[in-house]
Each structure stands twice: as structure tokens, then as C-alpha cells.
Design an enzyme around this catalytic site. Structure first.
Site, short mmCIF file in Angstrom:
data_model
loop_
_atom_site.label_atom_id
_atom_site.label_comp_id
_atom_site.label_asym_id
_atom_site.label_seq_id
_atom_site.Cartn_x
_atom_site.Cartn_y
_atom_site.Cartn_z
N ARG A 16 0.81 -1.23 0.00
CA ARG A 16 0.00 0.00 0.00
C ARG A 16 0.84 1.28 0.00
NH1 ARG A 16 -3.88 -1.43 4.82
NH2 ARG A 16 -2.25 -2.98 5.17
N GLY A 81 2.15 -14.85 7.29
CA GLY A 81 1.59 -14.31 8.52
C GLY A 81 2.62 -14.02 9.60
C1 UD1 Z 1 -1.24 -7.05 13.03
C2 UD1 Z 1 -1.90 -7.93 14.09
C3 UD1 Z 1 -3.12 -7.22 14.65
C4 UD1 Z 1 -2.72 -5.87 15.23
C5 UD1 Z 1 -1.96 -5.06 14.18
C6 UD1 Z 1 -1.34 -3.83 14.83
C7 UD1 Z 1 -1.55 -10.28 13.48
C8 UD1 Z 1 -2.16 -11.49 12.86
N1 UD1 Z 1 -2.31 -9.18 13.49
O1 UD1 Z 1 -2.15 -6.90 11.96
O2 UD1 Z 1 -3.73 -7.98 15.68
O3 UD1 Z 1 -3.85 -5.17 15.68
O4 UD1 Z 1 -0.88 -5.79 13.59
O5 UD1 Z 1 -0.77 -2.98 13.88
O6 UD1 Z 1 -0.46 -10.32 13.98
N2 UD1 Z 1 4.90 -9.45 8.71
C9 UD1 Z 1 5.89 -10.34 8.33
N3 UD1 Z 1 5.55 -11.44 7.64
C10 UD1 Z 1 4.26 -11.76 7.32
C11 UD1 Z 1 3.26 -10.84 7.70
C12 UD1 Z 1 3.61 -9.72 8.40
O7 UD1 Z 1 7.08 -10.11 8.61
O8 UD1 Z 1 4.04 -12.80 6.70
C13 UD1 Z 1 5.29 -8.25 9.45
C14 UD1 Z 1 5.01 -6.97 8.69
O9 UD1 Z 1 6.19 -6.54 8.01
C15 UD1 Z 1 4.64 -5.99 9.79
C16 UD1 Z 1 4.07 -6.87 10.89
O10 UD1 Z 1 4.51 -8.18 10.62
O11 UD1 Z 1 5.78 -5.32 10.29
C17 UD1 Z 1 2.55 -6.82 10.96
O12 UD1 Z 1 2.01 -7.29 9.76
P1 UD1 Z 1 0.73 -6.63 9.10
O13 UD1 Z 1 0.39 -7.39 7.88
O14 UD1 Z 1 0.90 -5.16 9.00
O15 UD1 Z 1 -0.36 -7.00 10.22
P2 UD1 Z 1 -1.74 -6.28 10.51
O16 UD1 Z 1 -2.76 -6.77 9.56
O17 UD1 Z 1 -1.51 -4.83 10.60
#
Ligand code: UD1
Ligand code: MG
Length: 453
Positions: A16, A81
Site C-alpha cells: 500500500r 503471517g
Molecule cells: C497485526 C496484528 C493485529 C494488530 C496489528 C497492529 C496479526 C495477525 N495481526 O495486523 O492484531 O492489531 O498488527 O498494527 O499479527 N509481517 C511479516 N511477515 C508476514 C506478515 C507480516 O514479517 O508474513 C510483518 C510486517 O512486516 C509488519 C508486521 O509483521 O511489520 C505486521 O504485519 P501486518 O500485515 O501489518 O499485520 P496487521 O494486519 O496490521
């Protein structure tokens, strides 16, 4: 105090942001957001820190490599995830020796004191601690399900019922795990949810099922602000700037219109510095006590001495080192130059690659001509010299001390101390010839207009 190892998740795609730059390298206050998180971890006193990055992100890899403190880096080959990303760093926490806190790389305003609160709950009796907050708009965040004062689960927006979506208490992101707990819980995660992902947040339900103690630290909404878009980047920047301004004022700096002053993460202003409206601080600026930065000035890589007066409309570029009580006035640009105590460069000048001694006066419109199209050359001016207005100082050039350069000179040769240097054509006055010339030009113009008619 028990030891805590921190894992920063930074493998998300950041689609995004619509950017060629990986999301976690976008800057807040002039510092990449990932670096903010790493510094918070360091300031908190993490024993070790690991970062989980995505595959094929050479910019993030080289950013991590150039850091002075080495960081363990793990690659999450598929983005499945936050739980899956944490598992990618399994080797980091497998021995179960220390407690762990998992942070998100896109939440740069997290503060060491928040991490400290997580640690103290882990030290008290908690096996798992979740950072909770109540955002103005909870859309998109995981909701904290609490029964009888006990956190029982985190429900992601996409998996939540309508009733659960009405819950205002959300997951801010940081999660603490007692020694050995991450290992114990992660292996039981499944991806049976709306997004088909392994959610780190499911650890809460698993922990409750195993009779572990789960606690929530409720924190400031600003600490939890995550960045997924350019608009959120700007919103976080605004909070960061607000914190910098508040801190500067608390430290004794006068900001006449705080909301118009733009700071960098490393801006250092001593007590009793005054900053007028609309000033921008780029990286590496420090300003000593009593200095005044007047309106509409732009500073980067500059040291400003005690009692100096800068601007209005001054531009100070990297390598500027101004002594005490110096003056740099309007439309003056300085780069790679040391200016010693009490010297003045008050109007419309460029001083680059130079050393100016103490008590020098540089007249309006003076230029150090430092660039010949191929290389840069230096100019030195000794103490108490006077440079007349409109002078061009062609570098390399040494002007001694107490020298005097006549106004409008082009100076190409070194000037010894105490000398008077002229570098301009001698003026001649021709009696009566001005009036004659005007008569001739007037007549010619009149004739031209008549032939047009
Ligand atoms: C996540 C939380 C949510 C919380 C929110 C706060 C989970 C399932 N959900 O959601 O409860 O309210 O953050 O901002 O944890 N990332 C990886 N690998 C992946 C996916 C994500 O490294 O496969 C990292 C991303 O770079 C990021 C962080 O994890 O820094 C959070 O991922 P993002 O997809 O932004 O999660 P949210 O949907 O925001
Ligand atoms: Mg997010």
C-alpha cells in the site's frame, strides 16, 4: 532485571506504500522506521535483537549490514503471517533461555518505556503480555477479547463477528513471551482463519488453553501507530515532530511557532536557543546556547556556536561549523566551511569549502568560487580581514589576516596579511559625455517611432 531478546518482524510487502523503497526503509524524522524500532530495542536494553525480512530485499539487507551494531537477520521465504514470520527466527529463541518481545518494523513510535512495562509483567507472573490500546478508529486492528478481566483471545478484523468488531480495545502489536513460551506456542499455530495465515496473535488463545498467565499492558495510541500507507506515514511523522518539539521546549528551547519547526531525529538544541517560525532541521545539526535561528532557515550537517544569529532565510549545508557570536544573514549559503568567532556574513553570499578566521567581515554578495567544473578548491581567510561587497574569491586562495579586499574585486592571487587588494578595472569619468549620450539615444528612439507611424 531479566534478559529479553527482541524479534522485529519486517517481512511484510508494504504494497500500500506504492513504492520502490521497501516500507520499513521509509523515514520518520529522517530515520528509517525500522531503525526507530531497533533503537527503541537498544535503548530498552535488549540483550540481542533479530530482524525477520522478506526474500529479495537487497536494500533492507544492505541497510542492516551497514549498521554499526550487527543484527541477526532471518529471511521469511513465504509471507504466511506474523506467526510464520516469527517462526522464521526459530534458531534465535530456540534455546528458550531469555524472554522475548516481538515487535513490528512498521510501528516506529514504540518507546523503550512500553517495552519496560512488558518486561516487568513478564518478571512478575505473566507468561504472555500483549500491548493493548484504544484507537480512535479500531478498523483493521485485532480486537482483544476479555472475559472476567482475563484476555482470552485476539480476534483479527477479518475473522471477527459483528459483536467482536464493536470492541474498542485492540492489539497494538508488541507481544512479550516468558522464557521458552514462544517455542511452546508457535508449534501449535494453525492457519485456519479468514486469511489462511499463521497469526502470532493466536498464541493468546493457545496460552489460555494451556493454563498460562496472559496480561495486557494498555498504552498510548501514538506508540502503537502503524504505517501501511503514505497517509499513515505522514500521520506518524506528525506525532514524531510533536514529540521532538515538546522535548525541545522541555529542555529549555524557545520555539516561537512550534508547529512550523521541522526536526530531524538527531537535532540537538541546547537550552536557551531560540527558533523562529518556519525553520527546517535536516540531519546532524547541533545548536549551542543563546543562538537564534531566524525564520525560514534550512540547516543540515551544521554546528552553530553560542550566541550565533542565523537567518532569516539562511541555508546551512553539511560541514558548516560556525563559532560563537557569528552572524549569517539573509540569502547566505554556507557549505563545508568553518567560520570562527564573531565573523559576519550578513547578506547574499556563498561561502563553500572555506576557513574563515575570527572577526572577519564578508560583504554582501561575496562568492567563494570553489568549483572549476571538475574539482573543488579551498579558500582561507585570516582573522580580522575585510572582504568588500561583491567580491569573487577564486579558489584555491589564501587571504592573510587583517587584509582588506576592495569592493567588487575578482581575486585570483593570494593576498598577504595586512595587504589591500584591488582586483577590478580602474574607473574613468568623462566630463559631459553622459548628457551627450542621452541626447543621442533619445533622438534615435524618436526617429524610430516616427518611421513606424
Ligand atoms: C497485526 C496484528 C493485529 C494488530 C496489528 C497492529 C496479526 C495477525 N495481526 O495486523 O492484531 O492489531 O498488527 O498494527 O499479527 N509481517 C511479516 N511477515 C508476514 C506478515 C507480516 O514479517 O508474513 C510483518 C510486517 O512486516 C509488519 C508486521 O509483521 O511489520 C505486521 O504485519 P501486518 O500485515 O501489518 O499485520 P496487521 O494486519 O496490521
Ligand atoms: Mg500493519
Amino acid at each position: 532485571m531479566s534478559s529479553v531478546d527482541i524479534i522485529v518482524l519486517a517481512a511484510g510487502e508494504g504494497t500500500r506504500m506504492k513504492s520502490a523503497t521497501p516500507k520499513v526503509l521509509h523515514s520518520v524524522g529522517g530515520l528509517p522506521m525500522l531503525e526507530h524500532v531497533l533503537r527503541a530495542a537498544q535503548a530498552f536494553g535488549a540483550e540481542r535483537t533479530a530482524v525477520v525480512i522478506g526474500p529479495n530485499v537487497p536494500k533492507v539487507e544492505s541497510f542492516l549490514k551497514q549498521r554499526p551494531v550487527p543484527i541477526d537477520t532471518f529471511v521469511q521465504t513465504e509471507r504466511l503471517g506474523t506467526g510464520h514470520a516469527t517462526m522464521a527466527a526459530a534458531d534465535f529463541f530456540a534455546d528458550g533461555h531469555n524472554a522475548n518481545i516481538v515487535l513490528f518494523g512498521d510501528t516506529p513510535l514504540i518507546r523503550p518505556q512500553t517495552l519496560e512495562r512488558i518486561r516487568s509483567l513478564l518478571e512478575a507472573d505473566a507468561d504472555l503480555v500483549v500491548q493493548g490500546f484504544e484507537p480512535e478508529d479500531p478498523t483493521g486492528y485485532g480486537r482483544l477479547l476479555v472475559e472476567d478481566g482475563q484476555l482470552t483471545a485476539i480476534r483479527e478484523e477479518k475473522d471477527a463477528t459483528d459483536a467482536e468488531r464493536k470492541i474498542g480495545l485492540c492489539n497494538a502489536g508488541a507481544m512479550g513471551f516468558g522464557p521458552g513460551i514462544l517455542n511452546k506456542l508457535l508449534n501449535s499455530l494453525t492457519n485456519k482463519n479468514a486469511q489462511g495465515e499463521y497469526y502470532l496473535t493466536d498464541c493468546v488463545e493457545l496460552a489460555c488453553a494451556q493454563g498460562l498467565t496472559v496480561r495486557v499492558v494498555k498504552g498510548d495510541a501514538a506508540d502503537a501507530a502503524g504505517i501501511n500507507s503514505r497517509a499513515q506515514l505522514a500521520a506518524v511523522e506528525a506525532i514524531f515532530q510533536q514529540r521532538m518539539r515538546q522535548q525541545a521546549m522541555a529542555d529549555g528551547v524557545t520555539l516561537m511557532a512550534p508547529e512550523t519547526v521541522h526536526f530531524c531525529y538527531d537535532t540537538k538544541l541546547d537550552a536557551d536557543v531560540t527558533v523562529e517560525p518556519n525553520v527546517v532541521f535536516g540531519p546532524k545539526v547541533s545548536v549551542r546556547s543563546g543562538a537564534v535561528i531566524r525564520a525560514f532557515s534550512h540547516l543540515e550537517g551544521a554546528i552553530i556556536g553560542e550566541g550565533a544569529i542565523i537567518g532569516p532565510y539562511a541555508r546551512l549545508r553539511p560541514g558548516t561549523d560556525l563559532g560563537a557570536n557569528t552572524k549569517v544573514g539573509n540569502f547566505v549559503e554556507i557549505k563545508g566551511a568553518t567560520v570562527e568567532e564573531g565573523s559576519k556574513i550578513n547578506h547574499l553570499s556563498y561561502v563553500g569549502d572555506a576557513h574563515i578566521g575570527a572577526g572577519v567581515n564578508i560583504g554582501a554578495g561575496t562568492v567563494t568560487c570553489n568549483y572549476d567544473g571538475f574539482g573543488k578548491h579551498r579558500t582561507t581567510i585570516g582573522a580580522h580581514s575585510f572582504i568588500g561587497s561583491g567580491s569573487l574569491l577564486v579558489a584555491p586562495l589564501d587571504v592573510g589576516s587583517n587584509a582588506y579586499i576592495a569592493t567588487g574585486s575578482v581575486i585570483t592571487e593570494n593576498v598577504p596579511s595586512d595587504a589591500l587588494a584591488f582586483g577590478r578595472a580602474r574607473q574613468t569619468n568623462k566630463a559631459g559625455r553622459g548628457a551627450e549620450l542621452k541626447d543621442r539615444l533619445r533622438a534615435a528612439k524618436q526617429k524610430a517611432m516616427e518611421t513606424k507611424k
